[in-house]
Scaffold this active site. Structure first.
Site, mmCIF file in Angstrom:
data_model
loop_
_atom_site.group_PDB
_atom_site.id
_atom_site.type_symbol
_atom_site.label_atom_id
_atom_site.label_comp_id
_atom_site.label_asym_id
_atom_site.label_seq_id
_atom_site.Cartn_x
_atom_site.Cartn_y
_atom_site.Cartn_z
ATOM 1 N N THR A 25 0.849 -1.285 0.034
ATOM 2 C CA THR A 25 0.197 0.009 -0.154
ATOM 3 C C THR A 25 0.756 1.109 -0.128
ATOM 4 O O THR A 25 1.985 1.168 0.432
ATOM 5 C CB THR A 25 -1.029 0.040 1.361
ATOM 6 O OG1 THR A 25 -1.781 1.293 1.183
ATOM 7 C CG2 THR A 25 -0.055 -0.120 2.533
ATOM 8 N N ARG A 26 0.480 2.229 -0.452
ATOM 9 C CA ARG A 26 0.735 3.599 -0.660
ATOM 10 C C ARG A 26 0.042 4.696 0.208
ATOM 11 O O ARG A 26 0.344 5.975 -0.122
ATOM 12 C CB ARG A 26 1.342 4.229 -1.912
ATOM 13 C CG ARG A 26 0.449 3.780 -2.984
ATOM 14 C CD ARG A 26 0.980 4.524 -4.360
ATOM 15 N NE ARG A 26 0.251 5.800 -4.612
ATOM 16 C CZ ARG A 26 -0.973 5.930 -4.888
ATOM 17 N NH1 ARG A 26 -1.357 4.809 -5.968
ATOM 18 N NH2 ARG A 26 -1.359 7.142 -5.291
ATOM 19 N N HIS B 1 -8.043 2.658 5.925
ATOM 20 C CA HIS B 1 -8.972 2.850 6.411
ATOM 21 C C HIS B 1 -9.956 1.504 6.902
ATOM 22 O O HIS B 1 -9.134 0.575 6.369
ATOM 23 C CB HIS B 1 -10.054 3.762 5.486
ATOM 24 C CG HIS B 1 -9.488 5.180 5.313
ATOM 25 N ND1 HIS B 1 -9.116 6.120 6.193
ATOM 26 C CD2 HIS B 1 -8.972 5.671 3.986
ATOM 27 C CE1 HIS B 1 -8.626 7.210 5.609
ATOM 28 N NE2 HIS B 1 -8.306 6.819 4.569
ATOM 29 N N HIS C 126 -9.912 -1.352 4.343
ATOM 30 C CA HIS C 126 -8.673 -2.022 3.954
ATOM 31 C C HIS C 126 -8.413 -3.011 5.145
ATOM 32 O O HIS C 126 -8.048 -4.092 4.805
ATOM 33 C CB HIS C 126 -7.708 -1.069 3.854
ATOM 34 C CG HIS C 126 -7.809 0.259 2.873
ATOM 35 N ND1 HIS C 126 -8.079 1.632 3.122
ATOM 36 C CD2 HIS C 126 -7.497 -0.092 1.480
ATOM 37 C CE1 HIS C 126 -8.200 2.151 2.078
ATOM 38 N NE2 HIS C 126 -7.793 1.359 0.933
ATOM 39 N N ARG D 160 -7.931 -3.618 -7.537
ATOM 40 C CA ARG D 160 -8.420 -2.846 -8.654
ATOM 41 C C ARG D 160 -7.257 -1.858 -8.917
ATOM 42 O O ARG D 160 -6.847 -1.297 -8.270
ATOM 43 C CB ARG D 160 -9.682 -2.430 -8.348
ATOM 44 C CG ARG D 160 -10.535 -2.027 -9.326
ATOM 45 C CD ARG D 160 -11.783 -1.174 -9.186
ATOM 46 N NE ARG D 160 -12.512 -0.507 -10.285
ATOM 47 C CZ ARG D 160 -11.755 0.493 -10.637
ATOM 48 N NH1 ARG D 160 -11.015 1.089 -9.888
ATOM 49 N NH2 ARG D 160 -12.761 1.055 -11.797
ATOM 50 N N ARG E 18 14.839 43.911 -0.151
ATOM 51 C CA ARG E 18 15.883 44.433 -0.625
ATOM 52 C C ARG E 18 16.988 44.821 0.488
ATOM 53 O O ARG E 18 18.109 44.812 0.045
ATOM 54 C CB ARG E 18 15.568 45.619 -1.507
ATOM 55 C CG ARG E 18 14.987 45.136 -2.796
ATOM 56 C CD ARG E 18 15.040 45.897 -4.084
ATOM 57 N NE ARG E 18 14.693 45.354 -5.067
ATOM 58 C CZ ARG E 18 15.551 44.868 -6.135
ATOM 59 N NH1 ARG E 18 16.837 45.161 -5.999
ATOM 60 N NH2 ARG E 18 14.988 44.093 -7.323
HETATM 61 S S1 PPS Z 1 11.311 43.906 -7.990
HETATM 62 O O1 PPS Z 1 11.063 44.386 -9.441
HETATM 63 O O2 PPS Z 1 9.957 43.414 -7.494
HETATM 64 O O3 PPS Z 1 12.285 43.156 -7.641
HETATM 65 O O4 PPS Z 1 11.241 45.361 -7.113
HETATM 66 P P1 PPS Z 1 11.198 45.656 -5.788
HETATM 67 O O5 PPS Z 1 12.228 44.731 -4.904
HETATM 68 O O6 PPS Z 1 9.846 45.343 -5.373
HETATM 69 O O7 PPS Z 1 11.417 47.126 -5.649
HETATM 70 C C1 PPS Z 1 11.640 47.736 -4.566
HETATM 71 C C2 PPS Z 1 11.726 49.308 -4.414
HETATM 72 O O8 PPS Z 1 12.820 49.753 -5.159
HETATM 73 C C3 PPS Z 1 12.727 51.007 -5.653
HETATM 74 N N1 PPS Z 1 13.279 51.109 -6.771
HETATM 75 C C4 PPS Z 1 12.833 50.763 -8.121
HETATM 76 N N2 PPS Z 1 11.868 50.223 -8.502
HETATM 77 C C5 PPS Z 1 11.580 49.770 -10.097
HETATM 78 N N3 PPS Z 1 12.550 50.006 -10.866
HETATM 79 C C6 PPS Z 1 13.815 50.506 -10.500
HETATM 80 N N4 PPS Z 1 14.625 50.689 -11.401
HETATM 81 C C7 PPS Z 1 14.063 50.838 -9.190
HETATM 82 N N5 PPS Z 1 15.036 51.273 -8.461
HETATM 83 C C8 PPS Z 1 14.463 51.571 -7.247
HETATM 84 C C9 PPS Z 1 11.196 51.205 -5.618
HETATM 85 O O9 PPS Z 1 10.799 52.338 -4.857
HETATM 86 C C10 PPS Z 1 10.668 49.962 -5.244
HETATM 87 O O10 PPS Z 1 9.853 50.402 -4.031
HETATM 88 P P2 PPS Z 1 8.146 50.274 -4.115
HETATM 89 O O11 PPS Z 1 7.989 49.867 -2.484
HETATM 90 O O12 PPS Z 1 7.514 49.488 -4.913
HETATM 91 O O13 PPS Z 1 7.719 51.659 -4.183
#
Ligand code: PPS
Length: 567
Positions: free
Chosen positions: A193-194, A198, A201, A287, A432
Site C-alpha cells: 500500500t501507498r 481505512h 482496507h 483493482r 531588498r
Molecule cells: S522587483 O522588481 O519586484 O524586484 O522590485 P522591488 O524589490 O519590489 O523594488 C523595491 C523598491 O525599489 C525602488 N526602486 C525601483 N523600482 C522599480 N524600478 C527601479 N529601477 C527601481 N529602483 C529602485 C522602488 O521604490 C521600489 O519600491 P516600492 O515599494 O515598490 O515603491
C-alpha cells in the site's frame, strides 16, 4: 526449513572487507545517487531485487523492455538502471569501478561498470509504461529527471542507506524471513500500500488472510510513491493505529523502501517478486494496482484489472499466489463491511471517495467512524488542517508607489488583530535591505529577488503562517513560479494593486519617478522597464479615491470567501 524462508543472497561483503573497500573506494570516481537510485540500491543490496546482482547492463535492459525477462530468461519486469549525466559517463572506462554515494557523500557500494549506453527513453516509456506520455509520473521522471546515459554492472555492497525514521519498523528480506521462521508463520499474505488504511482496507486484508489461512504482512511503501500522496511519516502513524485492530499475533507490519514507478500491470508482477523475496507466499492485488491515474487524453493508463490478469499469467514463475482484492462496502442496515458482490439487493451502501475525504478534511467536516478509525482521522486532520488553519501567502504586485506596502501593512495589522497564525511581512524595500541587498533591477536580479521572496513565503506557508509579500514583481512568469512554490503547501492569493502609472507618477511619494524621467534611475518599472499586468489575480484592488482601510478590507473579505480566515 521451507524454501521461501531460507536466507536469500545479499550483495554485501563482510564487515572487515567493507571497511577496507570503503577506504579504497574513496579514490574512485564517485557518483552521487539520486533519492530514487538510493531506494533501488538498497533493495539490490539486501536481496529485495534478487536475482539482480547490480544495475542492469544493456542486454538485460533490452530484454526486460521487450520480454519482461533478463537476458537469461528469468522473469523481471522493471528496468533497474543507473542513469548518470553525459559528463560523468564520458569520464568512465568500461571495466572500471566507481563508488556510489548517498546524498551526504557516504559510500554505500561500488559498481564495476561493464556497460554504458544511451537509452532510447521513448522506447523505454512505451515498453514499460505503455505510452510515452508525460502525464505518467515515471515517464515524466524518465524525460525530465533521469540522466541521459545508463551505466550497468555488478554492485558490491558496503553498507545499507541510513534511515533515521522508524528504524525499528524497517526489515531486510532476510530479517523478515527470520522473523517468520521464529514465529512459525508458514503462509504469509502481503498487502502492498501507498495510502492510509481505512476500515474497508482493514476488513479486506483481514478477510484475505482468513481465506488463505495465512498471517498478514502490512508492507507499505515508504520510498517514493505517486507525487501528491500522503507523506510516509503521517501514513506510518496511521498504520500503527490500525495494527491494533487486528487479532493479536496474526499481523505484522514492515516498511519497504521501494521507489514505485506506478507501472500498473508490470509493477504488480514486480511487487510480487519483491514480496516473494521478503518471504511472503501470497499477495493481495487490487483493482488498478499501482495505477498512475489519467493520461493526457483524460483516460486511465491501464484497465482496472490488467494488473490482476498479468499477475495471474505469471503467478507460477513469480512463486507467489495472488489473492483477489474484495471490494468491501459499508452496508448501512447491517452496520458492517461486506464484499460488494455479496450485498443483498436493496441494501443501502455508503461510500466516501478520496476526493470527498480530502474535501471533508479541508473544510473540517465530519468523517464518520464507519469510514475510518478515529486515530487515523486524528493523524490526517493533524497533517491536513482545515483551510482556516493552514498557512497561506498574500502576494501584492503593482507599480512602485501604487500603495502595495501601505495596504500590506494595514492587512498585516488586521490579521494580527484576529490572531491564530503568525504573520510575516515581506515588503519590497524590507527584502531588498535584508535578503537582496546586492541585487539591482535587471530582469535577472528582479527574478532572483522574487524567487527568494517566494522561497521564504513557501516556507512560512508550509509551517502554518501567513506571508504577506509586497514587491513590484513585474514578470508574470516569475509570479507563476512563486505561485507554484507556495501552492505546494497552501493557498497563494495574488492581489494586483491596479493604480495606474499616471497616478503613481502624480503621487511620486519617494521622488523616484522624477529621477526616472530625468534618466537618473535606469530600468524603472512603468517608465523604462516593463510590467506584465496580472491576467487572473485572485483580487484586483483600485486605490484611486479609496481609503487604505477599505482596500485592506477587500483583501480580508477575499480571504474569508476563500475559507482562509474565520471558520
Ligand atoms: S522587483 O522588481 O519586484 O524586484 O522590485 P522591488 O524589490 O519590489 O523594488 C523595491 C523598491 O525599489 C525602488 N526602486 C525601483 N523600482 C522599480 N524600478 C527601479 N529601477 C527601481 N529602483 C529602485 C522602488 O521604490 C521600489 O519600491 P516600492 O515599494 O515598490 O515603491
Amino acid at each position: 526449513m521451507q524454501n521461501h524462508l531460507s536466507p536469500i543472497p545479499e550483495l554485501f561483503v563482510s564487515y572487515d572487507s567493507a571497511q577496507k573497500l570503503k577506504a579504497e573506494a574513496a579514490d574512485l570516481p564517485s557518483w552521487d545517487l539520486s533519492p530514487r537510485q538510493i531506494c533501488d540500491l538498497e533493495l539490490l543490496m539486501n536481496g529485495g531485487f534478487n536475482p539482480l546482482k547490480g544495475f542492469l547492463g544493456e542486454a538485460d535492459y533490452s530484454s526486460v523492455l521487450d520480454d519482461m525477462r533478463l537476458a537469461d530468461g528469468t522473469l523481471w519486469p522493471m528496468p533497474i538502471t543507473l542513469d548518470v549525466s553525459d559528463d560523468f559517463a564520458a569520464g568512465i572506462d568500461l571495466g572500471q569501478d566507481i563508488a556510489l554515494r548517498d546524498l551526504e557523500g557516504v559510500i554505500l557500494a561500488t559498481m564495476t561498470v561493464t556497460d554504458r549506453w544511451t537509452p532510447d527513453k521513448s522506447r523505454e516509456a512505451v515498453s514499460v509504461f505503455g505510452a510515452d506520455d508525460p502525464a505518467h509520473p515515471a515517464v515524466h521522471y524518465l524525460h525530465a529527471t533521469a540522466g541521459s546515459v545508463y551505466l550497468g554492472g555488478p554492485v558490491t555492497g558496503i553498507q545499507q542507506p541510513v534511515h533515521y525514521d522508524f528504524r525499528g519498523r524497517r526489515d531486510t528480506p532476510n530479517e523478515l524471513r527470520a522473523y517468520f521462521r521464529k514465529l512459525g508463520w508458514r503462509k504469509i499474505v502481503a498487502f502492498q500500500t501507498r495510502n492510509p488504511l481505512h476500515r474497508a482496507h482493514q476488513e479486506l486484508t483481514f478477510r484475505a488472510a482468513k481465506e488463505a489461512q495465512a498471517n498478514l504482512l502490512i508492507h507499505p511503501v515508504v520510498g517514493m510513491t505517486k507525487p501528491g500522496d500522503v507523506d510516509h511519516f503521517t501514513r506510518v502513524r496511521c498504520y500503527e493505529a490500525v495494527l491494533d485492530k487486528y487479532p493479536a499475533s496474526t499481523t505484522a507490519m514492515s516498511l519497504l523502501n521501494l521507489a514505485m514507478r506506478m507501472a500498473g500491470p508490470r509493477e504488480a508482477v514486480w511487487h510480487g517478486l519483491i514480496r516473494r523475496n521478503h518471504g511472503c507466499t501470497h499477495m493481495i492485488v487490487g483493482r488498478d494496482h499501482a495505477g498512475p491515474g489519467k493520461n493526457t487524453a483524460g483516460e486511465d493508463f491501464y484497465g482496472a484489472y490488467d494488473a490482476q490478469d498479468l499477475f495471474r499469467k505469471y503467478e507460477a514463475e513469480i512463486g507467489l499466489e495472488m489473492v483477489d482484492f474484495k471490494h468491501m462496502v459499508w452496508v448501512q442496515e447491517r452496520a458492517q463491511y461486506e464484499p460488494a458482490d455479496e450485498v443483498e439487493d436493496g441494501a443501502t451502501i455508503l461510500n466516501i471517495s478520496g476526493t470527498e475525504l480530502r474535501r471533508r478534511l479541508r473544510e473540517g467536516l465530519d468523517i464518520p467512524e464507519w469510514f475510518s478509525f478515529p486515530e487515523v482521522v486524528t493523524q490526517l486532520r493533524h497533517r491536513y488542517p482545515p483551510r482556516h488553519k493552514q498557512g497561506f501567502t498574500v502576494f501584492f504586485t503593482g507599480f512602485s508607489g501604487s500603495g502595495k506596502s501601505t495596504i500590506a501593512n494595514a492587512l498585516m495589522v488586521k490579521l494580527m488583530e484576529m490572531g491564530g497564525r503568525p504573520v510575516t511581512l515581506l515588503d519590497g524595500d524590507i527584502v531588498r535591505k535584508n535578503l537582496s541587498s546586492e541585487l539591482g533591477f535587471s530582469k535577472t536580479h528582479r527574478d532572483l529577488n522574487i524567487r527568494r521572496i517566494g522561497y521564504v513565503a513557501s516556507e512560512i506557508t508550509k509551517n502554518g503562517g501567513i506571508a504577506i509579500c509586497a514587491p513590484i514583481a513585474p514578470y508574470a512568469t516569475t509570479r507563476r513560479a512563486v505561485r507554484e512554490d507556495v501552492e505546494a503547501f497552501g493557498a497563494f492569493v495574488e492581489v494586483h494593486v491596479a493604480t495606474s502609472i499616471e497616478e503613481c507618477e502624480r503621487r511620486d511619494r519617494k521622488g523616484l519617478y522624477k529621477l526616472a524621467r530625468e534618466g537618473k534611475i535606469k530600468e524603472f518599472t512603468g517608465i523604462s522597464d516593463p510590467y506584465d499586468v496580472p491576467e487572473t489575480p485572485e483580487l484586483r484592488v483600485e486605490t484611486e479615491g479609496v481609503e487604505v482601510d477599505a482596500c485592506a478590507h477587500q483583501v480580508v473579505l477575499k480571504l474569508e470567501q476563500m475559507g482562509l480566515i474565520g471558520g
